[in-house]
Every structure is written in structure tokens, then in C-alpha cells.
Design a protein around this motif. Structure first.
Motif, PDB file in Angstrom:
ATOM      1  N   GLN A 178      44.367  42.780  37.834  1.00  0.00           N
ATOM      2  CA  GLN A 178      43.132  42.635  38.611  1.00  0.00           C
ATOM      3  C   GLN A 178      43.094  41.180  39.063  1.00  0.00           C
ATOM      4  OE1 GLN A 178      39.935  43.642  35.941  1.00  0.00           O
ATOM      5  NE2 GLN A 178      40.334  45.825  36.075  1.00  0.00           N
ATOM      6  N   ARG A 179      42.887  40.981  40.367  1.00  0.00           N
ATOM      7  CA  ARG A 179      42.931  39.617  40.905  1.00  0.00           C
ATOM      8  C   ARG A 179      41.549  39.249  41.434  1.00  0.00           C
ATOM      9  NH1 ARG A 179      48.224  38.146  44.427  1.00  0.00           N
ATOM     10  NH2 ARG A 179      48.051  35.892  44.357  1.00  0.00           N
ATOM     11  N   TYR A 180      41.128  38.039  41.154  1.00  0.00           N
ATOM     12  CA  TYR A 180      39.811  37.610  41.642  1.00  0.00           C
ATOM     13  C   TYR A 180      39.871  37.450  43.156  1.00  0.00           C
ATOM     14  CZ  TYR A 180      35.420  35.182  42.218  1.00  0.00           C
ATOM     15  OH  TYR A 180      34.155  34.843  42.620  1.00  0.00           O
ATOM     16  N   ASN A 181      38.931  38.100  43.823  1.00  0.00           N
ATOM     17  CA  ASN A 181      38.851  38.029  45.276  1.00  0.00           C
ATOM     18  C   ASN A 181      37.665  37.156  45.660  1.00  0.00           C
ATOM     19  OD1 ASN A 181      37.686  38.953  47.926  1.00  0.00           O
ATOM     20  ND2 ASN A 181      39.607  40.112  47.948  1.00  0.00           N
TER      21      ASN A 181
ATOM     22  N   SER B 272      34.609  39.092  43.223  1.00  0.00           N
ATOM     23  CA  SER B 272      34.787  40.054  42.122  1.00  0.00           C
ATOM     24  C   SER B 272      36.272  40.255  41.842  1.00  0.00           C
ATOM     25  CB  SER B 272      34.134  41.390  42.486  1.00  0.00           C
ATOM     26  OG  SER B 272      34.791  41.942  43.602  1.00  0.00           O
ATOM     27  N   LEU B 273      36.547  40.858  40.700  1.00  0.00           N
ATOM     28  CA  LEU B 273      37.924  41.190  40.351  1.00  0.00           C
ATOM     29  C   LEU B 273      38.272  42.504  41.028  1.00  0.00           C
ATOM     30  CD1 LEU B 273      37.594  40.323  36.582  1.00  0.00           C
ATOM     31  CD2 LEU B 273      39.224  39.221  38.144  1.00  0.00           C
ATOM     32  N   VAL B 274      39.449  42.537  41.656  1.00  0.00           N
ATOM     33  CA  VAL B 274      39.850  43.722  42.409  1.00  0.00           C
ATOM     34  C   VAL B 274      41.205  44.174  41.865  1.00  0.00           C
ATOM     35  CG1 VAL B 274      40.528  44.521  44.707  1.00  0.00           C
ATOM     36  CG2 VAL B 274      38.621  42.919  44.459  1.00  0.00           C
ATOM     37  N   ASP B 275      41.390  45.489  41.687  1.00  0.00           N
ATOM     38  CA  ASP B 275      42.684  45.996  41.226  1.00  0.00           C
ATOM     39  C   ASP B 275      43.755  45.573  42.216  1.00  0.00           C
ATOM     40  OD1 ASP B 275      41.781  47.331  38.968  1.00  0.00           O
ATOM     41  OD2 ASP B 275      41.242  49.118  40.103  1.00  0.00           O
ATOM     42  N   SER B 276      44.791  44.878  41.757  1.00  0.00           N
ATOM     43  CA  SER B 276      45.849  44.525  42.699  1.00  0.00           C
ATOM     44  C   SER B 276      47.135  45.262  42.357  1.00  0.00           C
ATOM     45  CB  SER B 276      46.067  43.021  42.771  1.00  0.00           C
ATOM     46  OG  SER B 276      46.379  42.509  41.519  1.00  0.00           O
TER      47      SER B 276
ATOM     48  N   ALA C  13      60.868  47.369  35.042  1.00  0.00           N
ATOM     49  CA  ALA C  13      61.765  46.227  35.253  1.00  0.00           C
ATOM     50  C   ALA C  13      61.286  45.346  36.408  1.00  0.00           C
ATOM     51  CB  ALA C  13      63.171  46.737  35.514  1.00  0.00           C
ATOM     52  N   ALA C  14      60.686  45.978  37.436  1.00  0.00           N
ATOM     53  CA  ALA C  14      60.286  45.198  38.616  1.00  0.00           C
ATOM     54  C   ALA C  14      58.873  44.655  38.451  1.00  0.00           C
ATOM     55  CB  ALA C  14      60.361  46.086  39.846  1.00  0.00           C
ATOM     56  N   ALA C  15      58.737  43.359  38.729  1.00  0.00           N
ATOM     57  CA  ALA C  15      57.407  42.743  38.627  1.00  0.00           C
ATOM     58  C   ALA C  15      56.512  43.251  39.750  1.00  0.00           C
ATOM     59  CB  ALA C  15      57.541  41.233  38.709  1.00  0.00           C
ATOM     60  N   THR C  16      55.211  43.424  39.433  1.00  0.00           N
ATOM     61  CA  THR C  16      54.271  43.870  40.465  1.00  0.00           C
ATOM     62  C   THR C  16      53.712  42.677  41.242  1.00  0.00           C
ATOM     63  OG1 THR C  16      52.593  43.908  38.729  1.00  0.00           O
ATOM     64  CG2 THR C  16      53.569  46.007  39.327  1.00  0.00           C
ATOM     65  N   LEU C  17      53.883  41.483  40.686  1.00  0.00           N
ATOM     66  CA  LEU C  17      53.360  40.259  41.313  1.00  0.00           C
ATOM     67  C   LEU C  17      54.131  39.081  40.717  1.00  0.00           C
ATOM     68  CD1 LEU C  17      50.878  38.887  42.874  1.00  0.00           C
ATOM     69  CD2 LEU C  17      49.729  38.873  40.680  1.00  0.00           C
TER      70      LEU C  17
ATOM     71  N   HIS D  40      42.555  26.674  45.674  1.00  0.00           N
ATOM     72  CA  HIS D  40      43.819  26.436  44.965  1.00  0.00           C
ATOM     73  C   HIS D  40      43.871  27.133  43.600  1.00  0.00           C
ATOM     74  CE1 HIS D  40      40.864  23.178  44.611  1.00  0.00           C
ATOM     75  NE2 HIS D  40      41.121  23.287  43.320  1.00  0.00           N
ATOM     76  N   VAL D  41      42.796  27.853  43.233  1.00  0.00           N
ATOM     77  CA  VAL D  41      42.746  28.491  41.912  1.00  0.00           C
ATOM     78  C   VAL D  41      43.069  29.989  42.028  1.00  0.00           C
ATOM     79  CG1 VAL D  41      41.234  29.090  39.966  1.00  0.00           C
ATOM     80  CG2 VAL D  41      41.047  26.830  41.043  1.00  0.00           C
ATOM     81  N   GLU D  42      44.068  30.426  41.269  1.00  0.00           N
ATOM     82  CA  GLU D  42      44.397  31.861  41.178  1.00  0.00           C
ATOM     83  C   GLU D  42      43.852  32.377  39.868  1.00  0.00           C
ATOM     84  OE1 GLU D  42      45.876  34.163  42.863  1.00  0.00           O
ATOM     85  OE2 GLU D  42      47.175  33.175  44.328  1.00  0.00           O
ATOM     86  N   TYR D  43      43.157  33.513  39.884  1.00  0.00           N
ATOM     87  CA  TYR D  43      42.623  34.085  38.637  1.00  0.00           C
ATOM     88  C   TYR D  43      43.005  35.565  38.603  1.00  0.00           C
ATOM     89  CZ  TYR D  43      39.549  34.636  34.655  1.00  0.00           C
ATOM     90  OH  TYR D  43      39.073  34.865  33.376  1.00  0.00           O
ATOM     91  N   ILE D  44      43.770  35.930  37.577  1.00  0.00           N
ATOM     92  CA  ILE D  44      44.311  37.293  37.508  1.00  0.00           C
ATOM     93  C   ILE D  44      44.191  37.820  36.078  1.00  0.00           C
ATOM     94  CG2 ILE D  44      46.404  38.711  37.831  1.00  0.00           C
ATOM     95  CD1 ILE D  44      47.364  36.371  39.729  1.00  0.00           C
ATOM     96  N   LYS D  45      43.757  39.083  35.947  1.00  0.00           N
ATOM     97  CA  LYS D  45      43.788  39.728  34.634  1.00  0.00           C
ATOM     98  C   LYS D  45      45.039  40.608  34.583  1.00  0.00           C
ATOM     99  CE  LYS D  45      39.776  41.093  32.505  1.00  0.00           C
ATOM    100  NZ  LYS D  45      39.117  40.050  31.673  1.00  0.00           N
ATOM    101  N   ALA D  46      45.750  40.565  33.448  1.00  0.00           N
ATOM    102  CA  ALA D  46      47.001  41.321  33.335  1.00  0.00           C
ATOM    103  C   ALA D  46      47.194  41.810  31.908  1.00  0.00           C
ATOM    104  CB  ALA D  46      48.176  40.438  33.746  1.00  0.00           C
ATOM    105  N   LYS D  47      48.175  42.696  31.754  1.00  0.00           N
ATOM    106  CA  LYS D  47      48.506  43.228  30.419  1.00  0.00           C
ATOM    107  C   LYS D  47      49.819  42.645  29.903  1.00  0.00           C
ATOM    108  CE  LYS D  47      45.464  46.810  30.712  1.00  0.00           C
ATOM    109  NZ  LYS D  47      44.415  47.168  29.803  1.00  0.00           N
ATOM    110  N   ALA D  48      50.738  42.342  30.842  1.00  0.00           N
ATOM    111  CA  ALA D  48      52.057  41.834  30.427  1.00  0.00           C
ATOM    112  C   ALA D  48      52.595  40.881  31.485  1.00  0.00           C
ATOM    113  CB  ALA D  48      53.024  42.996  30.230  1.00  0.00           C
ATOM    114  N   ILE D  49      53.012  39.701  31.063  1.00  0.00           N
ATOM    115  CA  ILE D  49      53.585  38.734  32.008  1.00  0.00           C
ATOM    116  C   ILE D  49      54.770  38.018  31.354  1.00  0.00           C
ATOM    117  CG2 ILE D  49      51.425  38.301  33.272  1.00  0.00           C
ATOM    118  CD1 ILE D  49      51.036  35.796  31.664  1.00  0.00           C
ATOM    119  N   GLU D  50      55.604  37.418  32.199  1.00  0.00           N
ATOM    120  CA  GLU D  50      56.737  36.649  31.663  1.00  0.00           C
ATOM    121  C   GLU D  50      56.807  35.298  32.361  1.00  0.00           C
ATOM    122  OE1 GLU D  50      59.533  40.418  30.309  1.00  0.00           O
ATOM    123  OE2 GLU D  50      60.220  39.161  31.971  1.00  0.00           O
ATOM    124  N   LEU D  51      57.081  34.280  31.589  1.00  0.00           N
ATOM    125  CA  LEU D  51      57.222  32.923  32.124  1.00  0.00           C
ATOM    126  C   LEU D  51      58.662  32.468  31.917  1.00  0.00           C
ATOM    127  CD1 LEU D  51      55.952  30.257  33.240  1.00  0.00           C
ATOM    128  CD2 LEU D  51      55.450  29.638  30.861  1.00  0.00           C
ATOM    129  N   GLU D  52      59.258  32.033  33.028  1.00  0.00           N
ATOM    130  CA  GLU D  52      60.635  31.522  32.936  1.00  0.00           C
ATOM    131  C   GLU D  52      60.649  30.131  33.549  1.00  0.00           C
ATOM    132  OE1 GLU D  52      63.650  34.230  34.510  1.00  0.00           O
ATOM    133  OE2 GLU D  52      64.892  32.474  34.980  1.00  0.00           O
TER     134      GLU D  52
END
Ligand SMILES: Nc1ncnc2c1ncn2[C@@H]1O[C@H](COP(=O)(O)OP(=O)(O)OP(=O)(O)O)[C@@H](O)[C@H]1O
Length: 377
Positions: free
Chosen positions: A235-238, A243-247, A256-260, A324-336
Motif C-alpha cells: 500500500q503506497r501513500y498517495n 490516503s494509502l492506496v493498494d499498489s 521471485a519477481a519484485a512488485t516494486l 521527496h518522501v516515499e511511504y509504503i506499507k509492505a509484508k516482505a522486502i529485501e535490501l541489497e
């Protein structure tokens, strides 16, 4: 049928970190918490932390016998006509109450010690699943968990414990190829992590230590290379609709493929489970202690002016409306990260190894054997 002692008779575990915050834990224990437990006739067992890591090792070594004792205290003896006919009926669940007199780091140590102590043992299963109920008495520096739940004082926290209402206390898992641990408040990369790292030298200032360290890092602002990939629903803040919107509605977090993807570099990156990190600082305003999401606040490749503008609005959470601020709700993310980096996990530091081998995965798992925690609210 005879009933053996119930959980009311089982001691509340009191974890006291005398070093937290401005060292007010011991005083809060003696003057407020212990008298309240005595008045409520609640037995307790005091565990005093004597060094960093002590609470983790205490629970790794002792959680199984503690839960075994608790389960036995809840067992019913179903009696037949003779003693030989008696059978013990064990419970399918047991609630262990833990009062933490300390800051978020002490809650972090307790949660990690408990889960390490039971993992891989088959000790927590569908047929027996213990639950842990936390009362966090705000005697640390930031007191993010208490602040996010609106707990205003030591007395307020004690009152909530005595009133007995709990809500789920969800945690995040942090996994690499070679390690695994759990986060209760926040993971950070970039400016926030550098700030926490430098703040220890200002510990004598109490809460002000974070402001001092933040200013030092804003003056020498750096950009932190890294790529953040999202899996499963988001869900990404719009800003248009505020409001938060399903993205992404993709429910498969193992895909395997990232959604964002956020390409970085990051000036500021938080992966939070609590809305506020200290009173007056609410960088993740939509984060909920009890929901199954983690909240990501990402600021990529900006200068001092944008960072100061953001800090100017974090008290009210309105920084999410800045470009410049991104706000996202997620269940699983990876940082590399392309080079070795530093991650801050609930105030502790962790090295991210360079490249795909060092990738760090953050997840709010739905595993009921992990999500066994509740908190008095
Ligand atoms: N007896 C001790 N002496 C010194 N340090 C200790 C002791 N026991 C625990 N610690 C360490 O104290 C540190 C701070 O603890 P804690 O997080 O509870 O307080 P805080 O940092 O002041 O508060 P917050 O996390 O809410 O900002 C932790 O890193 C913990 O491992």
C-alpha cells in the motif's frame, strides 16, 4: 476434578535493565511497579540485566523450563475413583506475563531470547502454543513502543497492566544467508542508523542524544547506496488523496519477481513496526503495533534542506505529504547494497555484506509460532 495452581499464581517475570534511559528503571520498580504488584497480590520473579546481551542469553537458557512450569501450573488433574485413575490434562496454551522495565532494546532482547530459546525444538506447536503478554514500563530513552501505544508514564503503564487488556504485538523477521533475528521497533539504513550509532556518546543528555547526533549527521550528509525490492502486497501513500492506496494486490510474498523497487541511493530509510520512535517524533504515522504490515519511509538522494524540512514535520506525521518522501506499507522486502553497509536493528548494529550474497530480507511473517506476543494497551 482438581485444579492445580492457575496462571494467577505463576510469577510475572520482571525484566529490569538498570542501564536504560537515565537509569530510572530501578526507582520505577521500587516506588511504583513492585508496590502495585504487591497490592494486586501478583507474585513476581525479578531478572536484572547485568550487561548487554544478558537478557537474550537468560531467555535462550531458561524459556523452556519457565514455560514447562507454567504449563504444569495450568494442568488439570482429572480424578477417577482411585489415585491410579488420575490423568493430567495439559493445556493447549499458556500465557506468560513479562513486565519490562527498560527501553525498546530490552524488549528486543527479551523477544529474541524467547524465540531463539524455543526455535527448532518443536516446543511451540499447534497442540501447545504459549503466548507472551508484555507490559512495557517506559524507562528507556526513546520508549518507541510505549509512545506509539499512547502510554504517557510509568503509572499509566502499570494501570494498563492491572486493567489487563492486551492487543497483538507483531514483530518483523530479519534474515540473511547466515543470520536471523527479530525486530520490535525499527530497522534503519542511512542517516537514521548513523544517528543511532553516534548517539551513544550523548547518552548523558537523555532523549536529546538523538537530536545532537542527528544534527552532526545532517551537517555531514551522506547518501547510502542500496536497492529496496518489495514482494507481495503493498500500500503506497498517495499525496493526491492523502490516503494509502493498494499498489500491489499480489498476495504471494515468496514470488521471485519484485512488485516494486526503489533504486536508491537512500538518504534516510526506515522499516518500522511502531509509529513513533520517541515522544514528538512520528516518522511512520500509519504503522500499527498490532497489524501484519511493516511501514517503509524512504527518502532518496536529497540534500540537507529536504531532510530538515522532513524533520520539521515528523512531530505531526505530515512529512508524508512532501514530494521527496516515499511511504509504503509492505509484508516482505529485501535490501541489497553494492558495498558493505550498516543496518540498525532496534538500536543494535549489523553489517550488511556487499552484493546479492549479503541481501537482507525483512518480513512480517504470519507464522503463529513466531507471532506469539501481546502487549498491555
Ligand atoms: N547492566 C547493564 N549495563 C549496561 N548496559 C546494559 C545492561 N543491561 C542491558 N544493557 C544494554 O543497555 C542498552 C540500552 O537498553 P534499552 O534499549 O533498554 O534502553 P535505551 O536505549 O535507553 O532506551 P530506548 O531503546 O527506548 O531508546 C541495551 O543495548 C542493552 O543491551
Amino acid at each position: 476434578m482438581g485444579i492445580l495452581p492457575t496462571s494467577d499464581k505463576f510469577p510475572v517475570l520482571v525484566v529490569l535493565n538498570p542501564h536504560s534511559g537515565l537509569k530510572q528503571g530501578l526507582e520505577a520498580w521500587e516506588n511504583t511497579v513492585k508496590p502495585a504488584l504487591n497490592a494486586a497480590k501478583k507474585p513476581f520473579r525479578l531478572i536484572e540485566s547485568n550487561s548487554q546481551g544478558h537478557v537474550i542469553s537468560y531467555f535462550v537458557d531458561n524459556i523452556k523450563p519457565i514455560i514447562t512450569d507454567l504449563a504444569q501450573s495450568l494442568s488439570n488433574v482429572a480424578s477417577g475413583t482411585t489415585t491410579a485413575d488420575e490423568t493430567i490434562v495439559y493445556p493447549t496454551s499458556a500465557k506468560l506475563q513479562i513486565i519490562v522495565l527498560g527501553g525498546d532494546g530490552t524488549v528486543h532482547e527479551t523477544v529474541n531470547g524467547i524465540l531463539k530459546g524455543v526455535e527448532g525444538t518443536g516446543f511451540v506447536t499447534d497442540s501447545f502454543r504459549p503466548e507472551v503478554e508484555f507490559s512495557v514500563i517506559p524507562t528507556g530513552t526513546g520508549n518507541a513502543i510505549s509512545t506509539s501505544l499512547g502510554v504517557t508514564s510509568v503509572q499509566d503503564a502499570v494501570d494498563r497492566f492491572i486493567a489487563g487488556k492486551t492487543v497483538p504485538f507483531r514483530i518483523m523477521s530479519v534474515t540473511t544467508k547466515i543470520s536471523q533475528l527479530y525486530t520490535v521497533v525499527v530497522n534503519s539504513y542511512g542517516l537514521h542508523c548513523a544517528t543511532v550509532y553516534d548517539s551513544d556518546e550523548f547518552r548523558h543528555l537523555g532523549n536529546d542524544r538523538f537530536r545532537q547526533a542527528a544534527m552532526k549527521n545532517v551537517e555531514n550528509l551522506k547518501q547510502y547506496e542500496g536497492k529496496l525490492s518489495f514482494y507481495g502486497p503493498t500500500q503506497r501513500y498517495n499525496r493526491g488523496s492523502s490516503s494509502l492506496v493498494d499498489s500491489s494486490l499480489d498476495s504471494n510474498i515468496a514470488e521471485a519477481a519484485a512488485t516494486l523497487t526503489l533504486p536508491g541511493p537512500f538518504t534516510y530509510l526506515l522499516i518500522a513496526k511502531q509509529a513513533s520512535l520517541e515522544p514528538g517524533f512520528t516518522p511512520a504515522p500509519f504503522a500499527k503495533t498490532s497489524d501484519d504490515w511493516m511501514d517503509i519511509l524512504a527518502v532518496q538522494n536529497v540534500g540537507q534542506a529536504e531532510i530538515m524540512q522532513m524533520f520539521g514535520s515528523t512531530a505531526t506525521g505530515t512529512h508524508v505529504n512532501q514530494d521527496h518522501v516515499e511511504y509504503i506499507k509492505a509484508k516482505a522486502i529485501e535490501l541489497e547494497t553494492p558495498t558493505q553497509g550498516r543496518l540498525c536493528i532496534d538500536g543494535e548494529f549489523f553489517t550488511i555484506e556487499a552484493g546479492p550474497e549479503g541481501k537482507v530480507r525483512f518480513e512480517v511473517t504470519s507464522d503463529p509460532n513466531i507471532q506469539i506476543f501481546h502487549i498491555f494497551a
